[in-house]
Scaffold this motif. Sequence first.
Motif, mmCIF file in Angstrom:
data_model
loop_
_atom_site.group_PDB
_atom_site.id
_atom_site.type_symbol
_atom_site.label_atom_id
_atom_site.label_comp_id
_atom_site.label_asym_id
_atom_site.label_seq_id
_atom_site.Cartn_x
_atom_site.Cartn_y
_atom_site.Cartn_z
ATOM 1 N N ILE A 82 11.523 -8.810 -1.509
ATOM 2 C CA ILE A 82 10.617 -7.765 -2.002
ATOM 3 C C ILE A 82 10.534 -6.610 -0.990
ATOM 4 O O ILE A 82 10.278 -5.467 -1.348
ATOM 5 C CB ILE A 82 9.217 -8.350 -2.321
ATOM 6 C CG1 ILE A 82 8.439 -7.395 -3.219
ATOM 7 C CG2 ILE A 82 8.425 -8.642 -1.057
ATOM 8 C CD1 ILE A 82 7.369 -8.030 -4.052
ATOM 9 N N TRP A 83 10.793 -6.918 0.298
ATOM 10 C CA TRP A 83 10.802 -5.852 1.315
ATOM 11 C C TRP A 83 12.191 -5.179 1.407
ATOM 12 O O TRP A 83 12.431 -4.382 2.292
ATOM 13 C CB TRP A 83 10.439 -6.440 2.688
ATOM 14 C CG TRP A 83 9.011 -6.883 2.784
ATOM 15 C CD1 TRP A 83 7.898 -6.100 2.722
ATOM 16 C CD2 TRP A 83 8.530 -8.220 2.954
ATOM 17 N NE1 TRP A 83 6.758 -6.871 2.838
ATOM 18 C CE2 TRP A 83 7.118 -8.172 2.986
ATOM 19 C CE3 TRP A 83 9.144 -9.466 3.088
ATOM 20 C CZ2 TRP A 83 6.315 -9.306 3.143
ATOM 21 C CZ3 TRP A 83 8.357 -10.584 3.244
ATOM 22 C CH2 TRP A 83 6.960 -10.508 3.266
ATOM 23 N N ALA A 285 7.207 -1.484 -1.417
ATOM 24 C CA ALA A 285 6.641 -2.827 -1.245
ATOM 25 C C ALA A 285 5.127 -2.794 -1.083
ATOM 26 O O ALA A 285 4.400 -3.566 -1.685
ATOM 27 C CB ALA A 285 7.288 -3.514 -0.042
ATOM 28 N N ALA A 290 2.566 -5.922 -1.670
ATOM 29 C CA ALA A 290 3.168 -6.890 -0.747
ATOM 30 C C ALA A 290 2.482 -6.756 0.610
ATOM 31 O O ALA A 290 2.134 -5.653 1.025
ATOM 32 C CB ALA A 290 4.658 -6.633 -0.606
ATOM 33 N N PHE A 367 3.983 -9.517 -5.436
ATOM 34 C CA PHE A 367 4.382 -10.381 -4.315
ATOM 35 C C PHE A 367 3.997 -11.835 -4.576
ATOM 36 O O PHE A 367 2.945 -12.114 -5.142
ATOM 37 C CB PHE A 367 3.722 -9.905 -3.020
ATOM 38 C CG PHE A 367 4.044 -10.782 -1.831
ATOM 39 C CD1 PHE A 367 5.277 -10.690 -1.208
ATOM 40 C CD2 PHE A 367 3.132 -11.724 -1.356
ATOM 41 C CE1 PHE A 367 5.603 -11.496 -0.124
ATOM 42 C CE2 PHE A 367 3.445 -12.539 -0.269
ATOM 43 C CZ PHE A 367 4.680 -12.426 0.336
#
Lengths: 558, 85
Positions: A82-83, A285, A290, A367
């Motif tokens: 996700i990053w 993100a 996140a 996330f």
Amino acid sequence: MVSMNAIYLVVTGVVFVSLGYIFYSKFIAEKIYRLDPNFETPAHTKRDNVDYVPTDRVVLWGHHFTTVAGAAPIIGPAIAVIWGWLPAFIWVVLGTIFFAGVHDFGALWASVRNEGNSIGSLTGEVISVRARNLFMIIIFLLLLMVNAVFAVSISNALVATPSSVIPTWSAIAVAVVIGVLIYKMHVPLIWPTIVGTVVLYAVIWVGDQVPVTLPETFMGLSAGPQWILILFGYAAVASLLPVWLLLQPRDYINGIQLFIGLGLLYAAVLLANPDVMAPAYNLDAKVIGAPPMVPLLFVTIACGAISGFHGLVASGTTSKQLDKEPDARFVGYLGSLGEGLLAIATIVVVTAGLGSSEEWRAVYSEFGVHGIDTFTRGGANIVASGLGLPVEFAATLLTVMAVLFAGTTMDSGVRIQRMIIQEWGTFYKLPVLQNHYLATLFAVGSCLVLAFGAGGTDGQGGMLIWPLFGTTNQLLAGITLLVISIILVKLKRPHKYTLYPMIFVTAMSFLSALYQLRGLYEDGAWALLFFDLLIIVAAIMVMLEGFSAFNREKKNAV
Amino acid sequence: MWRALKRWIYLADEFYKAPYRSAIAREKRDQEDLFMLLVFSELMGVPNPASYYTLELQPILLENFHDWHTRMGMEKSPLDNFRCC
């Protein structure tokens, strides 16, 4: 945006970790651990043909690798991309070379040099008895989380891919038949292996034709929690059965699955030649909620970069079977390298297999909800285009593979937990805890509390527990590295190669634990908050005692 | 070719057996320990209805006797009229 070919990513990863094995592990073996081919290992000095048995290094590597490889190197990277793919990729590659390899290899070496004692007992010897007791609590919590997190992820996968239900449960029947054929009827292994593998893949086809879903609600529980209950019921029964009947053949067919699956994935990536559509660094993100990449990335990807669990396996069972000390490099370092390769494959699958850049962003819009099902979605697309299999079949195949990994870890996890509870019962003279069935009930009950406390009641958000699992795992790795460093100081050898990774991993884990503390408080997740606090306190105490022992030894060494 | 195949079969066999060797050996040892207890039970004052048969087994199991009593946490032989160590 310029997209990158996934093959470059795979080749770069494989080349770097291979160089790590060829050069860095050689340096560590010769200059730091100073492996001696003439050293008599505990497998010889304490040989009893029960725990201490000299074993062929290839066999021992296979055993070690399949024990440490579970679904964790799949779930961790599946969440962490996700990053963006680059941070995850760099952490996996560098983590495997400089952290995991040195850690696993070191735990094995330290144990072999100390009569095959586990890291737990070594903590007692080189730090203090109190540190050892706290260490045992951290191990227990880790097992608790492993079981809870895998139950949640298996249930999510079974709900997301109903076609995997029949093959997943049929694998148990296949395992039992193999166990009976080999143990009771003494059939040569090769036939059950071939027939069992063929049947397993045939059942995957059946599952694909006959998907199974549980009722939407049953006694107020949705499908996810229903599966969690069934899984723990199964794990309790499995942990009580004789090992030859279920666990042994199950581990074996899963090991074969692991090698076939890994080969299939790498072959599919090479043939499909997909482009990585996810951004190298995801600037959105933060917008989608996140948590900050530093420190959370370093606990989200635990197995595949560095994992304390490996140290337990290396010093628990592997060290007692090591034939020659130089084999420690092959078994320990290469074992962690195998995990790294699985993590790299996962990164490729979830960044190149989910469609266009926009489609990827649509999948990664939240996330902590990803895991096995994201991996199988991406993997299915790549396997389908690379090997020409139907997408649904490929998805079932990969789900079954990942679920079986997680399932085996759960079986063994509940079993080990039960044994720890029984040991406590003996130690503190509590007959209630010594009972087989009650100890199993306690083990499963505590896992259920955690699984449901982590938001499993609605079948969603269960993966929130993942970073906490990673944190515990990394703290354990930090303690193991500290123990190895202290041993090196005692021997007046360079200790920075284990101490620096230890400082980094511990710092990241502490920061993550503190960050999560706030989040869990805000979410009102009290069960998890309690566990988080417990881990922080136990880890601080072990570390303080550890550093005091480190300084003491350093002064003595001068 | 044949040697390579044999090596693979050996590896697969060990891959199956090695991980659980200790668990199974331990289970087997536990069963044998119980059997030892049955065979030598009369000498420790525990009545054994099958002693007519187990008496015959005593000389056969004598070799394992020392290992057994040390494993049971008894440094010296627990039996007064039965010399061991």
